[in-house]
Design an enzyme around this catalytic site. Structure first.
Site, PDB file in Angstrom:
ATOM      1  N   SER A 130     -22.307 -15.609  26.519  1.00  0.00           N
ATOM      2  CA  SER A 130     -21.078 -16.302  26.175  1.00  0.00           C
ATOM      3  C   SER A 130     -20.797 -17.284  27.302  1.00  0.00           C
ATOM      4  O   SER A 130     -20.644 -16.883  28.459  1.00  0.00           O
ATOM      5  CB  SER A 130     -19.933 -15.313  26.016  1.00  0.00           C
ATOM      6  OG  SER A 130     -18.740 -16.017  25.763  1.00  0.00           O
ATOM      7  N   ARG A 145      -7.478 -62.444  16.147  1.00  0.00           N
ATOM      8  CA  ARG A 145      -6.967 -61.093  16.353  1.00  0.00           C
ATOM      9  C   ARG A 145      -8.078 -60.218  16.900  1.00  0.00           C
ATOM     10  O   ARG A 145      -9.238 -60.347  16.514  1.00  0.00           O
ATOM     11  CB  ARG A 145      -6.501 -60.488  15.023  1.00  0.00           C
ATOM     12  CG  ARG A 145      -5.173 -60.982  14.517  1.00  0.00           C
ATOM     13  CD  ARG A 145      -4.731 -60.094  13.355  1.00  0.00           C
ATOM     14  NE  ARG A 145      -3.431 -60.492  12.843  1.00  0.00           N
ATOM     15  CZ  ARG A 145      -3.243 -61.467  11.951  1.00  0.00           C
ATOM     16  NH1 ARG A 145      -4.274 -62.158  11.495  1.00  0.00           N
ATOM     17  NH2 ARG A 145      -2.019 -61.769  11.543  1.00  0.00           N
ATOM     18  N   ARG A 151     -10.128 -10.088  28.092  1.00  0.00           N
ATOM     19  CA  ARG A 151     -10.027 -10.000  29.559  1.00  0.00           C
ATOM     20  C   ARG A 151      -9.402  -8.670  29.888  1.00  0.00           C
ATOM     21  O   ARG A 151      -8.358  -8.326  29.340  1.00  0.00           O
ATOM     22  CB  ARG A 151      -9.106 -11.093  30.093  1.00  0.00           C
ATOM     23  CG  ARG A 151      -9.680 -12.483  29.997  1.00  0.00           C
ATOM     24  CD  ARG A 151      -8.597 -13.502  30.309  1.00  0.00           C
ATOM     25  NE  ARG A 151      -8.505 -14.420  29.183  1.00  0.00           N
ATOM     26  CZ  ARG A 151      -8.729 -15.730  29.270  1.00  0.00           C
ATOM     27  NH1 ARG A 151      -8.988 -16.278  30.416  1.00  0.00           N
ATOM     28  NH2 ARG A 151      -8.673 -16.494  28.204  1.00  0.00           N
ATOM     29  N   GLY A 200      -1.209 -52.634  18.694  1.00  0.00           N
ATOM     30  CA  GLY A 200      -0.329 -53.306  19.643  1.00  0.00           C
ATOM     31  C   GLY A 200      -0.870 -53.386  21.046  1.00  0.00           C
ATOM     32  O   GLY A 200      -0.205 -53.864  21.955  1.00  0.00           O
ATOM     33  N   TYR A 229     -21.251 -19.091  17.753  1.00  0.00           N
ATOM     34  CA  TYR A 229     -19.813 -19.099  17.512  1.00  0.00           C
ATOM     35  C   TYR A 229     -19.080 -19.754  18.680  1.00  0.00           C
ATOM     36  O   TYR A 229     -19.648 -19.900  19.769  1.00  0.00           O
ATOM     37  CB  TYR A 229     -19.271 -17.681  17.302  1.00  0.00           C
ATOM     38  CG  TYR A 229     -19.350 -16.832  18.546  1.00  0.00           C
ATOM     39  CD1 TYR A 229     -18.327 -16.867  19.504  1.00  0.00           C
ATOM     40  CD2 TYR A 229     -20.450 -16.029  18.798  1.00  0.00           C
ATOM     41  CE1 TYR A 229     -18.410 -16.141  20.670  1.00  0.00           C
ATOM     42  CE2 TYR A 229     -20.541 -15.292  19.957  1.00  0.00           C
ATOM     43  CZ  TYR A 229     -19.519 -15.352  20.891  1.00  0.00           C
ATOM     44  OH  TYR A 229     -19.615 -14.639  22.055  1.00  0.00           O
ATOM     45  N   MET A 271      -3.718 -54.904  22.045  1.00  0.00           N
ATOM     46  CA  MET A 271      -4.420 -56.118  22.446  1.00  0.00           C
ATOM     47  C   MET A 271      -3.773 -57.344  21.812  1.00  0.00           C
ATOM     48  O   MET A 271      -2.776 -57.241  21.108  1.00  0.00           O
ATOM     49  CB  MET A 271      -5.890 -55.992  22.142  1.00  0.00           C
ATOM     50  CG  MET A 271      -6.567 -55.079  23.164  1.00  0.00           C
ATOM     51  SD  MET A 271      -8.322 -55.027  22.943  1.00  0.00           S
ATOM     52  CE  MET A 271      -8.407 -54.573  21.241  1.00  0.00           C
ATOM     53  N   HIS A 289      -2.768 -22.287  36.042  1.00  0.00           N
ATOM     54  CA  HIS A 289      -2.735 -20.885  35.624  1.00  0.00           C
ATOM     55  C   HIS A 289      -1.723 -20.680  34.504  1.00  0.00           C
ATOM     56  O   HIS A 289      -2.012 -20.062  33.472  1.00  0.00           O
ATOM     57  CB  HIS A 289      -2.398 -20.002  36.832  1.00  0.00           C
ATOM     58  CG  HIS A 289      -2.315 -18.544  36.498  1.00  0.00           C
ATOM     59  ND1 HIS A 289      -1.131 -17.923  36.165  1.00  0.00           N
ATOM     60  CD2 HIS A 289      -3.280 -17.602  36.404  1.00  0.00           C
ATOM     61  CE1 HIS A 289      -1.366 -16.654  35.902  1.00  0.00           C
ATOM     62  NE2 HIS A 289      -2.666 -16.425  36.044  1.00  0.00           N
ATOM     63  N   LYS A 326     -11.142 -53.535  12.152  1.00  0.00           N
ATOM     64  CA  LYS A 326     -10.463 -54.541  11.345  1.00  0.00           C
ATOM     65  C   LYS A 326     -11.453 -55.517  10.719  1.00  0.00           C
ATOM     66  O   LYS A 326     -11.377 -55.806   9.524  1.00  0.00           O
ATOM     67  CB  LYS A 326      -9.445 -55.307  12.213  1.00  0.00           C
ATOM     68  CG  LYS A 326      -8.722 -56.391  11.444  1.00  0.00           C
ATOM     69  CD  LYS A 326      -7.743 -57.160  12.328  1.00  0.00           C
ATOM     70  CE  LYS A 326      -6.525 -56.324  12.633  1.00  0.00           C
ATOM     71  NZ  LYS A 326      -5.429 -57.104  13.231  1.00  0.00           N
ATOM     72  N   CYS A 332     -16.667 -18.991  25.300  1.00  0.00           N
ATOM     73  CA  CYS A 332     -15.331 -18.394  25.342  1.00  0.00           C
ATOM     74  C   CYS A 332     -14.433 -19.102  26.335  1.00  0.00           C
ATOM     75  O   CYS A 332     -13.331 -18.655  26.604  1.00  0.00           O
ATOM     76  CB  CYS A 332     -15.410 -16.908  25.653  1.00  0.00           C
ATOM     77  SG  CYS A 332     -16.104 -16.549  27.277  1.00  0.00           S
ATOM     78  N   ARG A 352      -6.202 -50.065   6.974  1.00  0.00           N
ATOM     79  CA  ARG A 352      -6.855 -49.042   7.803  1.00  0.00           C
ATOM     80  C   ARG A 352      -6.319 -47.678   7.397  1.00  0.00           C
ATOM     81  O   ARG A 352      -5.251 -47.591   6.779  1.00  0.00           O
ATOM     82  CB  ARG A 352      -6.613 -49.300   9.287  1.00  0.00           C
ATOM     83  CG  ARG A 352      -5.156 -49.307   9.644  1.00  0.00           C
ATOM     84  CD  ARG A 352      -4.931 -49.767  11.080  1.00  0.00           C
ATOM     85  NE  ARG A 352      -3.505 -50.001  11.292  1.00  0.00           N
ATOM     86  CZ  ARG A 352      -2.999 -50.717  12.281  1.00  0.00           C
ATOM     87  NH1 ARG A 352      -3.781 -51.329  13.151  1.00  0.00           N
ATOM     88  NH2 ARG A 352      -1.693 -50.858  12.417  1.00  0.00           N
TER      89      ARG A 352
END
Lengths: 900, 900
Positions: free
Chosen positions: A788, A105, A586, A114, A876, A116, A465, A35, A856, A349
């Site tokens: 990987s 502020r 897998r 909102g 990658y 603080m 899982h 701000k 991965c 903002r």
């Protein structure tokens, strides 16, 4: 100690300051808060902003470090700034004849709306109030401002409960027989002021302070204190914002929207944050202060009303908004006040927006020539894209939730409740949609999870899982829904008084965690519908916008994106979503098919190599089909296939009944089966006999899988395809483990290729998922074509955390206590796990400059982790199909931020 | 390619060669092997050694790398060396008129007795044999040598089973009606030669080669091949010798001990290897070759006989032995041959010896002025000292074993069989000695293990719970004794047909793994008896010798040695054994006392903080006593106390009966107890809610322990003692975990000291046992006074191995396959875990140069790991009391090898 001033006026030289900060790798908003920086920039840009100054975030951090004490000399610096402000505004702080009133502020680097505290109208006391009445002639306004000051000061600065002050006004309203604040008389407000002073004294012992400077310093202190309040701390936790940024304090001349009907206050977005449309979107409230809008105590008008009431002011406002969009090159969220017909901008903002709005705005701004494509990529949050891809409920038809769990895998699903994987498979065969409801899931449930539309569990967190596999499969999944009580024996679960029986329909929203009764309608998102060919691309604007963003991202990014996929269907979808290969297939899930599991079990429980080989031979034909399908779907693209990883006991039944059944099918006694299960039991299966350790001790299993891979590839070659298999050996910690398994691979590949008279390129590499592998990465890399990083297991072992055991138990408490800001299973832990990854990569490349390095683990689809991987120089990232677009965008943004 | 010659004659310039090798950090024996280096050195030193040359270990490694192919040009180099040898010896290889015969022998850097191959008498064929008969006139001798050559060549080089050749001699002996080899006639031996040639051709298709050079090269190849044979590989595995050292091949002129009664062969130790006494100790066999002694086919005479038969030869021999002891500064194990009255030394090497002999010899050599004290330390193997400290059976009274398990914790113990910890405690209370017999032990058994004389388990390896705790407690322990079948219900176990009932006496030898029936007598070793004051030091020679070694070690070493101890008794013994402080006090065992466990359980199952605090307050009084005792025993020495580490579920009963009992005692329902146990269950407890994670989530527990520590210390202070407590926070992975627990410690310490009006120094530090902690060691060190590496858990997490799950399951297979040479739980894994330790240490010291760094994992008492810790710059190692002397000696040797 900071080398910067403690206080900067809004008129400061922002360019010089920014340059100075850059030397330290910081930006303007690091020092002045978002701000404060904006206020300074707007001021410099000639936008009408009430004058003021900013106390820096460095001061806040000093304050915190001093144990919440004001740094010495700060008050003098602030007083000097006030003095300058008095000169600028030609008003005087605390001077009844020409008073300057101030607001304070908070404003940290990242917006925390909102969260603080704010105090307005500082600088008033009885004398000043009297002077203001003399000056403005409006007693009502003056005492309204005064009573607001006492209330806010008492509440925010001194911690007296706000409602005690609010009651004063209520009482007076009752006495006067009015319902609206604006209808209270001047005398009434004056009375309120006196009553509030009384409340103040009663609860604090002291009188309300009359010294303006004392008020101001107390306000500054209150803002600093609010940085650490529980609301703010928890907001930062949720939004992954660091706790050590600190907040700045903005002290600003008060302007008043409540001095009459030529006054008012408003908030607006420069474009529609829901749709992205280019219309002014906001609200305006006549004769009111800003907090009236926020508090919702009065109903504001649409902003268009302002245009009608004060066309010139509106025009000026609209022009300013356009300027702001130009300056910030993004849609803005602004606050403003009109004081006696004069427009003051209070804040601007970047505006929050939905995913749909984000991609539309990015496209539009490019089209409007406001931004280039790179910039467009930076104003779409990668994580948001998820919303556009998962199946969705029609919001208008969605009933309210009966329970809410953890939103684990986004998307909408509806189906009949089933409580076991077997039932799920049966029902799916019969063409029914089902939701699998379990306490928690385990690998034995995979087939059922596959068969189900979605998964609901009573326990487990975001990386349980069910959650991991759900995301992997792209299945909607709600986990840890503590409100449901499952009674499997009775074939039902209950939520409070509501009982849901097996076969009843429920619907779950994996993006919100909601559980709803009934069969709520869902469908593919529009983008997926286009990708699947069910909607034409030219008919879908959102698809085109999405496709643009993706194409621009691909132009920019230097890191590849692959997918984790175990089926041809997922692989095809992933390719359409932009996957350039498979980073992880897998193989274990493939064994849970009905015909297969028994052969896998035969293999495990065999008494000798011969029996084992026989069972393996049967499995090989299945595996060959699996690999054939995937390699075909990925024709011409690399496919990393990981050899068997989980411990063998996961494949065997653990209850007596199923053990008896297996005994019946295999000609063993039930006791023999039970003994084998017992002998395979592990006290810490995560650290047990799994991964390449199985390969080293049971070569038959690995050789079977390798043979299936190369048989499939040979067949495809014969059919004119271009399969590119890459064999991945999991859980290597010792060089010898790798070299033995690599030996199998080369041996079997050579045999199979010779048999078919076919030659093709392939790679052999390893998953780096144990700390020791990172330490000896050079030795492994000398023998490997690729690494990987399996950051799931690497996180577990580096921290010594078992994901299943810690997520529910102490991770929440750790976040609450600020020990971590986000679970290391969600975003990669840069300092620890990240360092291991960097070491592994660097050592590996030193020994083998051609080494291909990817990731991965689940982190491969999480934007901050993708950025980390870019910076670490990975070739990658690989993630589940629906996260591929996220990774593409995140990779592009990482390149923009830190070009390779 | 090696920069060294492939072949060195024994007459080579050893000094120059050694200097050249030193540049590469290698020694003479790295290149020439131990035997080759010694032969060269002896030759240079004027000792009568048959001439010869050495093919280097580098050539062997090249051979292995080429896939067991001879490097190109090697034969030329060997031929040239043979040529030089012919000049030296004035004989000619393959020349019937003056034949040179050669032996080839392996010789690697470390002695691997009997593990590799030897061929003698190379260079013979029919012509040479005939020529030798002409030359020596002794047909018997010549054909005996010839038949030996064919046998050894056939067996060792060509792989024909030896017994097939031996049968030829047997047949002829039968034909001639004699029983001794020496009684076979010359004609008979000639016949044996022909028969052996026949066997050779039958099994190999080819004739026995007549070309001497072909014989020699085949011999060299056979030795190289033998480096990788299973026997040799397994020997290296067992003895922790690297597989990539390679072996040298020593080719040497044959001398003959079997040319008549003025010939013979012998082996000798220059001192008694059992007692260390300074007497010549060995055997001599007239008219024989060396292998006759080794094979035991003829019974040799004591070496003193040689003195009587050939006093001059003996005198020369004794002088040479003395010279060798002077030269090698150690007791020697020599081989020699007398050929027609002429003494030839064949080999010398440092002799193996018992622990008692080792310390006597070291003392004696110092006294004799042969070596200095530093050298003395290098000729005592630290690991051996164990033999001198653990309780011992009187060997003469020891019956034979009925079963043998894994020798897990040395020492002798006898007692009545009990099957439960409770019974052990009861019996011990009644003054009975017991042996606790279990399938495996768990922390619930601690009290019983304490109460027992020794522990015997059916399952588990060298680092199973029983083994670790057994060593820690110094309790004799035999684990993984698969032969015993426990039937707890019937109160008995069986070994085959033998049934042992609860209450029957058994005895176990933890140094050998033997299990014996009955109450075999045991006692403190003499050294321990002295330390306990039961024998006077001046009456014990072995104690004095031991004390000398320890004193010399302490003079040399630069690294401290502490002990891991949980009781005042262990602490006192450890101090007597030289511990300079406590590196690890585990507090969890303390809770298993009868009165305590219930309070600990109350604490865990409490519904709220108040209940929890109440239970904690009771425990605090017990803990204070514990710490008082230990701090007092360690007066003036630092004592590291680790706060609670194991997960809480370890303290709760898991079967219904015990849960009911606990319910009864605590006023909860059995279901409530069962629910709590269930909620605490973990799928991977090793990676679960334990260590400082408990401290962060249950501050009451840690604060109770901290309070007890400082209360105890304050009381001691008041009594005039000097307690030095060091609080250790376990299992830290995140900086915040440490800082929170550190906060508790400082807060409680301050409170307690203020209450007592006492101030003293203390330290706060952490156990570094997770890879992430090593990566962020700098950040943790900035807040810590000390690090103590917990290498047990660090090994588990770095490798992703759970000790309990892997030791039995695949570690043995890994060792067999050469993936590792020793379990990483036994000796520290230098490349992986060791690198983490080094990184952690270096990063930690960078951030905090005063940081004290030690190790308290089990590796702290293992000599090679101690050496590693010395090299890594650690301040101290900490180990169980009885290993303290081992660590002191190992630390001294590390300093000698690599001075700081």
């Amino acid at each position: 100690m900071s080398k910067f001033d403690r206080v900067y006026p809004f008129t400061c030289d922002t360019e010089a300051l920014a340059a100075q900060l850059k030397e330290e790798g910081r930006e303007l908003k690091d020092l002045l808060g978002g701000k404060g920086a904006n206020l300074c920039l707007m001021t410099t840009g000639g936008i009408p902003v009430p004058s003021g100054f900013t106390v820096t975030t460095d001061v806040c951090n000093e304050f915190v470090q001093l144990g919440h004490q004001m740094p010495e000399g700060l008050e003098d610096d602030v007083a000097a700034a006030v003095k300058r402000l008095e000169q600028q505004t030609a008003k005087s702080f605390g001077d009844p004849s020409n008073p300057l009133l101030l607001s304070v502020r908070s404003g940290s680097k990242f917006s925390m709306p909102g969260m603080m505290d704010t105090v307005l109208n500082l600088g008033m006391n009885d004398d000043v109030a009297a002077g203001m009445v003399r000056l403005f002639g409006d007693e009502r306004f003056v005492y309204d401002a005064y009573r607001r000051l006492i209330m806010m000061f008492g509440d925010v600065v001194m911690g007296v409960e706000r409602h005690l002050f609010e009651e004063c006004l209520s009482k007076v309203k009752a006495e006067e027989g009015v319902t609206q604040d604006v209808d209270v008389s001047a005398a009434g407000l004056k009375k309120v002021v006196e009553m509030e002073k009384q409340v103040y004294k009663e609860h604090l012992g002291d009188d309300f302070p009359t010294d303006p400077m004392a008020q101001l310093m107390a306000g500054v202190r209150a803002v600093f204190n609010s940085w650490d309040n529980p609301r703010a701390t928890s907001y930062r936790n949720i939004n992954k914002i660091s706790h050590n940024l600190g907040t700045a304090v903005n002290c600003q001349m008060m302007v008043f929207g409540n001095m009459g009907d030529d006054c008012g206050t408003g908030v607006a977005f420069t474009r529609d944050p829901a749709t992205g449309e280019k219309v002014m979107y906001g609200e305006y409230l006549t004769n009111a202060q800003g907090e009236d809008v926020v508090a919702g105590t009065r109903t504001p008008m649409p902003i268009s009303e302002l245009e009608q009431r004060m066309p010139e002011v509106y025009k000026q406002f609209a022009d300013i908004c356009e300027n702001l969009e130009h300056f910030y090159r993004n849609m803005q969220d602004v606050e403003f006040t009109v004081e006696r017909g004069v427009l003051w901008m209070l804040q601007t903002r970047d505006g929050k927006r939905t995913a749909a709005a984000a991609i539309k705005i990015a496209n539009d701004l490019v089209e409007e020539g406001l931004i280039d494509r790179k910039r467009a990529l930076t104003i779409v949050e990668p994580d948001q894209l998820d919303q556009l891809l998962h199946p969705q409920f029609d919001a208008s038809k969605k009933p309210s939730a009966v329970a809410t769990g953890v939103a684990a895998s986004p998307g909408a699903a509806a189906g009949k409740v089933v409580f076991t994987a077997d039932h799920a498979v049966e029902a799916a065969k019969a063409g029914e949609r089902v939701i699998l409801v379990r306490h928690e899931t385990s690998p034995e449930d995979i087939a059922g999870m596959h068969a189900a539309q979605g998964i609901l569990t009573a326990f487990g967190g975001k990386t349980s899982h069910a959650a991991v596999v759900g995301r992997q499969m792209g299945k909607p999944c709600v986990v840890g829904c503590g409100a449901i009580e499952i009674n499997e024996a009775a074939g039902q679960f209950s939520i409070g008084q509501t009982v849901v029986k097996e076969g009843d329909f429920i619907s779950i929203d994996g993006a919100t965690g909601e559980v709803m009764l009934g069969d709520v309608e869902t469908g593919d998102s529009e983008i997926i519908a286009v990708l699947k060919g069910n909607v034409k691309a030219e008919d879908s604007i959102i698809y085109q916008q999405f496709a643009n963003i993706m194409a621009w991202a691909d132009d920019v990014r230097t890191m590849g994106v692959r997918t984790n996929s175990d089926t041809p269907e997922d692989s095809e979808l992933a390719v359409k979503l932009g996957a350039e290969g498979i980073g992880l297939t897998r193989t274990e899930h493939m064994f849970f098919g009905e015909d297969r599991i028994i052969n896998f079990q035969r293999m495990i429980i065999s008494d000798n190599d011969e029996e084992m080989q026989k069972a393996a031979d049967v499995l090989e034909t299945y595996q060959k089909d699996d690999f054939y399908g995937i390699l075909k779907a990925m024709d011409g693209k690399p496919v990393i296939i990981r050899l068997l990883d989980p411990p063998l006991h996961e494949f065997l039944p653990h209850d007596a009944e199923d053990q008896a059944a297996l005994a019946g099918m295999t000609g063993k006694t039930q006791q023999e089966i039970a003994d084998i299960v017992e002998s395979l039991k592990e006290s810490n299966p995560m650290l047990g006999h799994r991964g390449c350790r199985l390969g080293v001790t049971f070569p038959i299993i690995y050789k079977m899988q390798i043979k299936a891979i190369f048989e499939a590839a040979c067949q495809l070659k014969k059919e004119g395809f271009n399969p590119i298999p890459e064999v991945m050996i999991p859980l290597v910690s010792l060089e010898g483990e790798y070299s033995i398994c690599k030996g199998y691979t080369e041996e079997v590949a050579k045999e199979v290729m010779a048999e078919h008279g076919i030659e093709f390129e392939y790679m052999i590499g390893t998953m780096i998922e144990l700390p020791r592998a990172c330490m000896v990465a050079d030795k492994i890399a000398a023998m490997a074509d690729f690494f990987s990083f399996g950051t799931n297991d690497l996180t577990q072992t580096a921290f010594g955390f078992s994901r299943d055991d810690v997520e529910g138990k102490f991770i929440p408490s750790y976040i609450a206590q600020g020990i971590i800001q986000v679970s290391p299973f969600e975003a990669i832990d840069r300092n620890g796990v990240g360092r291991l990854l960097e070491m592994g990569t660097d050592l590996g490349r030193e020994a083998n400059p051609k080494l291909e390095v990817g990731i991965c683990g689940e982190h491969g689809g999480e934007p901050t982790s993708v950025e980390f991987c870019h910076n670490a120089g990975l070739n990658y990232v690989s993630c589940s199909p629906l996260r591929v677009p996220i990774a593409r965008l995140a990779a592009a943004r990482a390149e923009i931020k830190n070009p390779r």
